[in-house]
Design a protein around this motif. Sequence first.
Motif, PDB file in Angstrom:
ATOM      1  N   GLY A 234       0.793  -1.230   0.000  1.00  0.00           N
ATOM      2  CA  GLY A 234       0.000   0.000   0.000  1.00  0.00           C
ATOM      3  C   GLY A 234       0.821   1.272   0.000  1.00  0.00           C
ATOM      4  O   GLY A 234       0.317   2.339   0.374  1.00  0.00           O
ATOM      5  N   LYS A 235       2.084   1.202  -0.441  1.00  0.00           N
ATOM      6  CA  LYS A 235       2.949   2.399  -0.446  1.00  0.00           C
ATOM      7  C   LYS A 235       2.393   3.496  -1.357  1.00  0.00           C
ATOM      8  O   LYS A 235       2.357   4.666  -0.982  1.00  0.00           O
ATOM      9  CB  LYS A 235       4.373   2.035  -0.891  1.00  0.00           C
ATOM     10  CG  LYS A 235       5.093   1.083   0.041  1.00  0.00           C
ATOM     11  CD  LYS A 235       6.534   0.845  -0.365  1.00  0.00           C
ATOM     12  CE  LYS A 235       6.693   0.266  -1.758  1.00  0.00           C
ATOM     13  NZ  LYS A 235       6.043  -1.053  -1.914  1.00  0.00           N
ATOM     14  N   SER A 236       1.975   3.119  -2.569  1.00  0.00           N
ATOM     15  CA  SER A 236       1.476   4.122  -3.515  1.00  0.00           C
ATOM     16  C   SER A 236       0.170   4.730  -3.046  1.00  0.00           C
ATOM     17  O   SER A 236      -0.060   5.939  -3.187  1.00  0.00           O
ATOM     18  CB  SER A 236       1.308   3.498  -4.901  1.00  0.00           C
ATOM     19  OG  SER A 236       2.557   3.101  -5.423  1.00  0.00           O
ATOM     20  N   THR A 237      -0.712   3.914  -2.469  1.00  0.00           N
ATOM     21  CA  THR A 237      -1.977   4.433  -1.926  1.00  0.00           C
ATOM     22  C   THR A 237      -1.691   5.439  -0.810  1.00  0.00           C
ATOM     23  O   THR A 237      -2.306   6.501  -0.742  1.00  0.00           O
ATOM     24  CB  THR A 237      -2.844   3.275  -1.376  1.00  0.00           C
ATOM     25  OG1 THR A 237      -3.008   2.293  -2.402  1.00  0.00           O
ATOM     26  CG2 THR A 237      -4.213   3.767  -0.933  1.00  0.00           C
TER      27      THR A 237
ATOM     28  N   ASN B  20      -0.195  -1.115   7.780  1.00  0.00           N
ATOM     29  CA  ASN B  20      -1.288  -0.649   6.928  1.00  0.00           C
ATOM     30  C   ASN B  20      -2.408  -1.705   6.844  1.00  0.00           C
ATOM     31  O   ASN B  20      -2.235  -2.845   7.241  1.00  0.00           O
ATOM     32  CB  ASN B  20      -0.728  -0.346   5.527  1.00  0.00           C
ATOM     33  CG  ASN B  20      -1.739   0.325   4.616  1.00  0.00           C
ATOM     34  OD1 ASN B  20      -2.705   0.941   5.075  1.00  0.00           O
ATOM     35  ND2 ASN B  20      -1.549   0.186   3.319  1.00  0.00           N
ATOM     36  N   LYS B  21      -3.522  -1.303   6.306  1.00  0.00           N
ATOM     37  CA  LYS B  21      -4.697  -2.150   6.041  1.00  0.00           C
ATOM     38  C   LYS B  21      -5.368  -2.640   7.317  1.00  0.00           C
ATOM     39  O   LYS B  21      -5.899  -3.752   7.375  1.00  0.00           O
ATOM     40  CB  LYS B  21      -4.321  -3.342   5.139  1.00  0.00           C
ATOM     41  CG  LYS B  21      -3.642  -2.916   3.823  1.00  0.00           C
ATOM     42  CD  LYS B  21      -3.336  -4.093   2.913  1.00  0.00           C
ATOM     43  CE  LYS B  21      -2.552  -3.654   1.681  1.00  0.00           C
ATOM     44  NZ  LYS B  21      -2.164  -4.763   0.811  1.00  0.00           N
TER      45      LYS B  21
ATOM     46  N   GLN C  58      -8.620   3.922   3.304  1.00  0.00           N
ATOM     47  CA  GLN C  58      -9.721   4.670   3.931  1.00  0.00           C
ATOM     48  C   GLN C  58      -9.285   6.054   4.404  1.00  0.00           C
ATOM     49  O   GLN C  58     -10.126   6.879   4.774  1.00  0.00           O
ATOM     50  CB  GLN C  58     -10.269   3.885   5.137  1.00  0.00           C
ATOM     51  CG  GLN C  58     -10.634   2.445   4.858  1.00  0.00           C
ATOM     52  CD  GLN C  58     -11.845   2.305   3.965  1.00  0.00           C
ATOM     53  OE1 GLN C  58     -12.644   3.217   3.869  1.00  0.00           O
ATOM     54  NE2 GLN C  58     -11.978   1.173   3.297  1.00  0.00           N
ATOM     55  N   GLY C  59      -7.966   6.299   4.449  1.00  0.00           N
ATOM     56  CA  GLY C  59      -7.467   7.575   4.980  1.00  0.00           C
ATOM     57  C   GLY C  59      -7.411   7.610   6.492  1.00  0.00           C
ATOM     58  O   GLY C  59      -7.056   8.620   7.110  1.00  0.00           O
TER      59      GLY C  59
END
Length: 295
Positions: free
Chosen positions: A18-21, A124-125, A157-158
Amino acid sequence: MKDHRAGFISIVGKPNVGKSTLMNQLVGEKLSIITSKAQTTRHRIMGIVNGETPEFDFQMVYSDTPGIIKPVYELHKSMMEFVHGSIEDGDVILFVTDIYEKYDEEDVIERLKNASSPIILIINKIDLAKPEDIEEKIQHWKAVFQPSEILTLSALQGEGVPQLMDRILHYLPVHPPYFPKDELTDKPERFFAAEMIREKIFLNYKKEVPYSCEVVITAFKESDDLIRISSEIYVERSTQRAILLGHKGERIKKVGIEAREEMEKFFGKKVFLEQYIKVEPDWRQQKAKLQGFGY
């Protein structure tokens, strides 16, 4: 006069964590490719955020980097050089893992061992996990790695992103801005046009084909109300060219339509897009060709 803080924040980790997100959330713009496939980021992409607090003004220069892998092709070696440079330059390092990470992350830890900058480890996640799973992961990382701190978030989700930005500001050194205050990224518009085409290839094709493609923008002509873009898509074999084209060129036409729509949103203008497919055998192993492609 208020102080000014500025620094480079390097986002590193394995593929698909999830680095790019996260980068796109932190910058507030879609600068990096996001797909469910690993190794979609090939370059070091910088996103620049300017702002102020009551105490100081700041400039954060984020770097999204390729996922850390063991190189197979010359292309992979070039990608890992981007990672190495980013770790060396980083004033703050964000080491991104995810709650269900199944990869052995020893190679990431090995690269970070000699880093002198503060490292924020990000799990993350967390939107996919139970509280006890999150706590177990935190304890695992406390045992195997000693980062400056550990944060949990959901980049998609931020959730937790504002808190992360606060912690980055805490570590940001006093320094004048590195880039003009109206710049969003260090990359030219051509780069993003190529990345948008490449993203649509990743989303529309399976298996090896997307990994064998490179996109080059050969013309980018802008007028008041229109941008004319010509692109070349390189593949390694003629069979891949046939797959890209599809029956009567229908598949590559779909890629073009989707990429053009994305470009029009990004650039805020109408776009006319041309695509040509070329066969360049084993381009991923050719140093000269890779340099020509910007690696």
